[in-house]
Enzyme design. Sequence first.
Site, PDB file in Angstrom:
ATOM      1  N   HIS A 184      -6.708  82.694  10.954  1.00 28.54           N
ATOM      2  CA  HIS A 184      -5.675  82.612   9.591  1.00 28.54           C
ATOM      3  C   HIS A 184      -5.164  83.769  10.291  1.00 28.54           C
ATOM      4  CE1 HIS A 184      -2.932  80.487   6.324  1.00 28.54           C
ATOM      5  NE2 HIS A 184      -3.045  81.868   6.132  1.00 28.54           N
ATOM      6  N   HIS A 190      -9.948  84.180  -0.581  1.00 28.40           N
ATOM      7  CA  HIS A 190      -9.919  85.590  -0.943  1.00 28.40           C
ATOM      8  C   HIS A 190      -9.780  85.713  -2.109  1.00 28.40           C
ATOM      9  CE1 HIS A 190      -5.581  86.852  -0.213  1.00 28.40           C
ATOM     10  NE2 HIS A 190      -5.851  85.416  -0.569  1.00 28.40           N
ATOM     11  N   GLU A 232      -0.431  88.988  -6.199  1.00 22.74           N
ATOM     12  CA  GLU A 232       0.314  87.811  -5.453  1.00 22.74           C
ATOM     13  C   GLU A 232       0.540  86.906  -6.341  1.00 22.74           C
ATOM     14  OE1 GLU A 232      -2.693  85.769  -2.488  1.00 22.74           O
ATOM     15  OE2 GLU A 232      -2.952  87.550  -2.138  1.00 22.74           O
ATOM     16  N   TYR A 268       3.133  73.383  -0.007  1.00 19.15           N
ATOM     17  CA  TYR A 268       2.027  74.790   0.489  1.00 19.15           C
ATOM     18  C   TYR A 268       1.277  73.919   1.167  1.00 19.15           C
ATOM     19  CZ  TYR A 268       0.271  79.090   0.452  1.00 19.15           C
ATOM     20  OH  TYR A 268      -0.372  80.051   0.512  1.00 19.15           O
ATOM     21  N   HIS A 290      -1.864  85.175  -8.582  1.00 19.33           N
ATOM     22  CA  HIS A 290      -3.142  85.572  -7.964  1.00 19.33           C
ATOM     23  C   HIS A 290      -2.729  87.297  -8.200  1.00 19.33           C
ATOM     24  CE1 HIS A 290      -1.925  81.192  -5.958  1.00 19.33           C
ATOM     25  NE2 HIS A 290      -3.122  81.480  -7.726  1.00 19.33           N
ATOM     26  N   HIS A 316      -8.522  82.752  -5.206  1.00 21.03           N
ATOM     27  CA  HIS A 316      -7.900  82.070  -4.807  1.00 21.03           C
ATOM     28  C   HIS A 316      -8.009  81.660  -4.017  1.00 21.03           C
ATOM     29  CE1 HIS A 316      -6.110  85.636  -3.535  1.00 21.03           C
ATOM     30  NE2 HIS A 316      -5.214  84.314  -3.391  1.00 21.03           N
TER      31      HIS A 316
END
Length: 426
Positions: A280, A323, A329, A338, A353, A359
């Site tokens: 990803h 991560h 964010e 989502y 976050h 998160h």
Amino acid sequence: MSGFGNEFATEAIKGALPQGRNSPQRPAFGLYPEQISGSAFTAPRDRNLRSWMYRILPSVRHGAYQPWEHPSDLSATAHQPVSPQQERWNPPPMPKHDCHWLGSLKRMALNGSAAARQGASIYVYAANASMDECFFQSADGEWLIIPQEGGLVIVTELGKLDIDPGFIAIIPRGIRFQVNLASSTARGYACENWGAPFRLPDLGPIGSNGLANPRDFEYPVASYIDKPGSYQLVSKLLDAYWVCELPTHPMNVVAWHGNYAPYRYHLKRFNTINTVSFDHPDPSIFTVLTSPTDNPGTANLDFVIFPERWMVAEDSFRPPWFHRNVMSEFMGLIEGTYDAKGDGFSPGCSSLHNCMSAHGPDAHSVEVASAAVLEPHKQTGTLAFMLESSLVFQPTDFALHGGLRQSDYLACWQSLQSRFRGSAAT
Ligand code: FE2
């Protein structure tokens, strides 16, 4: 008119735009020339922003400023100290009484400072009335408006922008505007960017095309309203609100030229790039617009979207990974679901976050994605966005105590269990 940052020229009456000079002695139709500067006069040419307007009355024709009695949630202050807690919020409810866009804004988080011209302020809105005689300008920064439900008609000095959910609009610092509703109610997000104006991100090895293409950004043509009356102008300066009277409709610009103007962009036009092999990629590949700092590659604010896209990665956990990020964010959801979150993050919700706060996908998403058959799969009917900043977002007292906060957000990760199957080394 199309093309990000172009030098535009537009006139609502043929001959209203002077040719060959900006400020003729006797402009056509008795118009007043007026310049608006979006950068220092001496900014490098590729960052120089200014437009010339030819107006029925100069914008200085207004009454004395008085403090504006505004709803307290509009300028809610940051709650101190700032907790590293991950946060998530429900959508703002529709107002019970008439409330226009500006009055309905609720500040969720901020970072940096308007005075220092860095950082941003993030809002949600839920409105059921148009602004009618009321207009707004902000000296603090440019406004990014992200409708989630209900179309908006944004009337600006330089022309009109219609935006339905799926569009965004940017109103540059200082441009006068009002937000009217195309339907009975409207809900969404807004952000005032206090740093450098948004620009398109560099594409590096991607090449000369891709992500948000310059030609898809649309600017209004000149149109004017010659209507004397009593109008209100709300002005924001250093995070305070003032109001004065205007003797005529502020959309009285008959012609304009320049590169400093409001614009809209349809997020469906975004050319999404993703892996065709494995893993990803970092979400920076989804950057629509960036407000850079002097530190290369480190944004004051990135506007990033997660649109419909094919997922084809082989031998990969396809949703976002777990991560901790040095950047902070703030996310919202415009449409659908989502891919890393379930029911708690429905359209209109927000999440935060902050720097180094852990998160990632919720436990259910991990379970599903870990067992999924990795066939090519198209994620459809989804549109999330993220405002990512190098500065820590500080949630406001409204965000923490205004009734929207999901107090159980952390629960979405609590059923994650150790799946370690190793044995003792000895
Ligand atoms: Fe993240």
